[in-house]
Design an enzyme around this catalytic site. Structure first.
Site, PDB file in Angstrom:
ATOM      1  N   CYS A   2       0.760  -1.178   0.195  1.00  5.81           N
ATOM      2  CA  CYS A   2       0.334   0.272   0.093  1.00  5.81           C
ATOM      3  C   CYS A   2       1.039   1.704   0.419  1.00  5.81           C
ATOM      4  O   CYS A   2       1.830   1.440  -0.110  1.00  5.81           O
ATOM      5  CB  CYS A   2      -0.910  -0.188   1.298  1.00  5.81           C
ATOM      6  SG  CYS A   2      -1.807  -0.971   1.206  1.00  5.81           S
ATOM      7  N   ARG A  55      -4.943   1.422  -0.812  1.00  3.18           N
ATOM      8  CA  ARG A  55      -5.007   0.107  -0.481  1.00  3.18           C
ATOM      9  C   ARG A  55      -4.439  -1.438  -1.750  1.00  3.18           C
ATOM     10  O   ARG A  55      -5.388  -0.642  -3.220  1.00  3.18           O
ATOM     11  CB  ARG A  55      -5.858  -0.253   0.188  1.00  3.18           C
ATOM     12  CG  ARG A  55      -5.903  -1.921   0.604  1.00  3.18           C
ATOM     13  CD  ARG A  55      -7.116  -2.621   1.458  1.00  3.18           C
ATOM     14  NE  ARG A  55      -7.196  -3.802   2.062  1.00  3.18           N
ATOM     15  CZ  ARG A  55      -8.161  -4.624   2.283  1.00  3.18           C
ATOM     16  NH1 ARG A  55      -9.756  -4.055   1.226  1.00  3.18           N
ATOM     17  NH2 ARG A  55      -8.181  -5.941   2.111  1.00  3.18           N
ATOM     18  N   LEU A  56      -3.191  -2.078  -2.059  1.00  4.95           N
ATOM     19  CA  LEU A  56      -3.411  -2.749  -2.687  1.00  4.95           C
ATOM     20  C   LEU A  56      -3.926  -4.204  -1.974  1.00  4.95           C
ATOM     21  O   LEU A  56      -3.340  -4.836  -1.161  1.00  4.95           O
ATOM     22  CB  LEU A  56      -1.649  -3.092  -3.421  1.00  4.95           C
ATOM     23  CG  LEU A  56      -1.482  -4.595  -3.985  1.00  4.95           C
ATOM     24  CD1 LEU A  56      -1.852  -4.041  -5.581  1.00  4.95           C
ATOM     25  CD2 LEU A  56      -0.371  -4.301  -4.577  1.00  4.95           C
ATOM     26  N   ILE A  58      -4.029  -7.812  -0.661  1.00  4.09           N
ATOM     27  CA  ILE A  58      -3.271  -8.736  -0.517  1.00  4.09           C
ATOM     28  C   ILE A  58      -3.900 -10.032  -0.036  1.00  4.09           C
ATOM     29  O   ILE A  58      -4.642 -11.102  -0.454  1.00  4.09           O
ATOM     30  CB  ILE A  58      -1.866  -8.848  -0.596  1.00  4.09           C
ATOM     31  CG1 ILE A  58      -1.708  -7.700  -1.406  1.00  4.09           C
ATOM     32  CG2 ILE A  58      -1.175 -10.239  -0.324  1.00  4.09           C
ATOM     33  CD1 ILE A  58      -1.379  -8.297  -2.696  1.00  4.09           C
ATOM     34  N   GLU A  83       3.069  -6.467   4.921  1.00  5.00           N
ATOM     35  CA  GLU A  83       2.878  -7.875   4.792  1.00  5.00           C
ATOM     36  C   GLU A  83       3.784  -7.832   6.206  1.00  5.00           C
ATOM     37  O   GLU A  83       4.795  -8.159   6.298  1.00  5.00           O
ATOM     38  CB  GLU A  83       3.043  -8.925   3.732  1.00  5.00           C
ATOM     39  CG  GLU A  83       2.803  -8.255   2.518  1.00  5.00           C
ATOM     40  CD  GLU A  83       0.991  -8.985   2.649  1.00  5.00           C
ATOM     41  OE1 GLU A  83       0.844  -9.192   3.790  1.00  5.00           O
ATOM     42  OE2 GLU A  83       0.211  -7.994   1.703  1.00  5.00           O
ATOM     43  N   ILE A 296      12.838 -11.754 -18.431  1.00  3.39           N
ATOM     44  CA  ILE A 296      12.588 -11.265 -19.940  1.00  3.39           C
ATOM     45  C   ILE A 296      14.498 -11.319 -20.337  1.00  3.39           C
ATOM     46  O   ILE A 296      15.066 -11.583 -19.658  1.00  3.39           O
ATOM     47  CB  ILE A 296      12.550  -9.563 -19.380  1.00  3.39           C
ATOM     48  CG1 ILE A 296      13.629  -8.622 -18.445  1.00  3.39           C
ATOM     49  CG2 ILE A 296      10.713  -9.216 -18.925  1.00  3.39           C
ATOM     50  CD1 ILE A 296      12.820  -7.382 -18.104  1.00  3.39           C
TER      51      ILE A 296
END
Length: 635
Positions: A2, A55-56, A58, A83, A296
């Site tokens: 977040c 907020r993300l 999870i 977290e 990548i």
């Protein structure tokens, strides 16, 4: 993952909700799934506070996870980024002591842990975090940052107010903060290519250092350390097979903890030792076909690791995702990446890291990464340079200066970390010792190189100041049993916390992707710090213990690989497609906006590089990144 922000006033004057809104919204990329602010008025001698959160989601995707979050009676408020991996083990302890939970979130565990243990709750938390707890009844704020500095935390304070935010750009939206460059921190930036905590490039601002907390009450901030890397001689008698088995168990447990998620999860797989080890152990926790790996590749062979990543993914059986990038793809995103940096940072690998993050975010919301392995297990080339450096220390200084001049007379290759470039970097550090030598090996501009570069006014402002003195004071106050421990401390405390983790956080959070680092697990890192040097570096072989762990898990060629940085062909680009950027950003007119640099000295660096007489990629990129940042934030 977040974004957090906040404003506090000890004199109880109202918090400006428009400013708090602006600071919070500036962090929208860090948390696209929710937004919240809370104004908590003062009165009766109590301070006022405003907290913001992006907020993300999870864990616990419901509205119960929204922030700012409070306890049952609204006296304790939290805004939290990160977290907490051990929240499920702390929760029953708190429930047994009478605390009621309304959600499954780790955020609520922090609130009740603070109620139970006060500021000491931070020591019980295992995770990556930056959070603020506002205690309304006491009028006290606790700001805390995780042990290794995985999550950023900037602040500014005077004798009545404090403002904080996840990013410097958001913090600078508080109008009381003057947008003036701190010239001493400019000197630090020219040395480190970032500004190490607790310092900030903005005068009067600061960063909470990794492993520290800030306590604010009555308008007075106080910084306290709660953790430092535990270098102790605890496992001197542990054999390599025994140590490898212990490391394997700890790393598997660290990976398992980081699978905690209610959203799709994957892993960055470069094909290097660290990410290969994590992928291998992840396959013991989940069916390999359910593991998504991402890498990548580059058309320039000396920069391309994709065949190694492909080999690991094939051997383990993961669902591998790969994207081949052209130079143009990185050039296309360059302006946006430079604009996204709210504090100056001169690591060109942020370009491929940003592209990898964007690619990964197309499929998952959380990715595991290998950060911390090189610092803990002696993976960088400068660890291997310690022994030859000790031997060369016996040579006369005059001979070393002559060798350095001769090395710099040879044009460096444009290949990624070519031999000439490595020799030049090695020799320039030989006039220093300890942590200062480590930094000299990495630096863009040492103090003696900064003096002619700076404008006379800036020279006067930093007269008698050497940013290497910070390292001497810090590292010199500690006892290390070996050079390996000393170097590891330097890379953990400075290069990783201020540079590597900041780069990964900025690149990933710009795409709303959370990145977790199993090697920086609290228990695993403590074990690695206490390993005898021979299990980390033996002769010129780095990461001895990790190579043994991987011996029967991945193809032999992977376990035997050397370190390969996540680089780009910057030296060639600066002479080619990036030349207009160089000429625009470092023109006399651009530099004259604020007299910080000597325009003739800058021009000489540009001309040296463009003519091919000398590889000045590090110096030019450092100046470009600073000037690009300054143009946006301190015009």
């Amino acid at each position: 993952m977040c974004g957090i922000a906040g404003i506090l006033h000890a004199d109880a004057r109202p918090v400006d909700d428009a400013v708090l809104d602006a600071m919070t919204d500036a962090l929208a990329h860090r948390g696209p799934d929710g937004r919240g602010t809370r104004i908590l008025p003062g009165g009766g001698g109590r301070a006022s506070a405003g907290l913001g959160h992006r907020r993300l989601a999870i864990v616990d995707l419901s509205e119960r996870g929204a922030q700012p979050m409070c306890n049952e009676d609204g006296t304790i408020w939290l805004t939290f980024n990160g977290e907490i991996y051990n929240h499920q083990s702390i929760r029953p302890v708190l429930e047994d002591r009478g605390h009621d939970f309304a959600s499954r979130t780790d955020s609520e565990v922090i609130i009740h842990a603070y109620e139970e243990w006060g500021k000491d709750c931070v020591r019980r938390l295992d995770g990556m975090f930056a959070f603020a707890v506002w205690d309304c009844a006491r009028g006290e704020l606790l700001l805390a940052r995780d042990r290794w500095g995985k999550k950023p935390l900037h602040y500014w304070a005077d004798n009545q107010s404090l403002a904080f935010a996840s990013e410097l750009g958001a913090l600078l939206l508080a109008p009381q903060i003057p947008r003036r460059v701190d010239v001493h921190s400019l000197s630090r930036f020219l040395l480190h290519e970032y500004v190490p905590a607790p310092h900030s490039i903005i005068e009067g601002a600061a960063k909470v250092p990794a492993g520290h907390m800030l306590l604010w009450s009555g308008g007075t901030p106080r910084i306290e350390r709660y953790f430092e890397p535990p270098f102790v001689d605890a496992y001197a008698d542990l054999s390599l097979p025994e140590a490898t088995a212990r490391l394997e168990g700890l790393l598997k447990a660290a990976v398992e903890k980081r699978l905690m998620s209610d959203v799709p999860l994957g892993i960055f797989l470069s094909g290097g030792l660290d990410s290969s080890a994590i992928t291998s152990l992840m396959a013991e926790c989940l069916p390999p076909q359910d593991i998504r790996t991402f890498s990548i590749g580059f058309k320039e062979q000396s920069f391309d690791e994709s065949p190694h990543a492909r080999a690991v993914a094939s051997a383990i059986g993961t669902r591998h995702h790969e994207r081949l990038l052209t130079p143009q793809a990185m050039l296309d995103i360059l302006p946006g990446v430079l604009d996204s940096l709210s504090e100056p940072m001169a690591d060109p690998s942020i370009l491929p890291t940003s592209l990898l993050s964007a690619f990964t975010r197309e499929h998952v919301t959380v990715a595991l990464g290998g950060d911390g392995g090189d610092e803990l297990l002696a993976g960088y080339d400068p660890f291997r340079a310690l022994t030859p450096a000790r031997l060369l220390d016996a040579l006369p200084r005059g001979l070393m200066r002559l060798a350095t001049r001769a090395a710099y007379a040879v044009p460096a290759s444009e290949r990624n970390m070519g031999l000439v470039f490595k020799v030049q970097r090695f020799l320039r550090g030989m006039g220093y010792t300890g942590c200062q030598r480590q930094q000299a090996w990495l630096s863009a501009f040492l103090r003696e190189e900064q003096q002619p570069l700076l404008h006379p006014d800036a020279q006067d402002a930093v007269a008698g100041f050497d940013p290497l003195d910070d390292l001497a004071a810090d590292c010199g106050a500690r006892h290390f049993a070996s050079d390996i421990d000393m170097a590891s401390y330097f890379y953990l405390r400075y290069y990783m916390a201020g540079h590597i983790l900041a780069k990964v956080d900025q690149a990933s959070m710009s795409h709303s992707l959370e990145v977790r680092a199993p090697f920086l697990d609290t228990d695993l890192a403590a074990f690695a710090c206490a390993l005898p040097p021979r299990h980390r570096l033996r002769g010129m072989t780095s990461k001895v213990i990790l190579r043994r762990l991987l011996r029967d898990r991945v193809p032999r060629s992977i376990a035997a690989r050397g370190k390969k940085g996540f680089g780009i062909p910057l030296a060639a680009w600066l002479r080619g497609p990036l030349r207009p950027l160089v000429e625009d950003t470092l023109s006399p007119r651009a530099l004259a906006a604020e007299p910080l640099f000597n325009t003739k000295a800058v021009r000489a660096i540009v001309d040296e590089h463009m003519s091919g007489r000398r590889d000045r990629r590090k110096e030019l990129w450092t100046l470009i990144c600073f000037q690009s940042w300054k143009r946006r934030f301190c015009p």
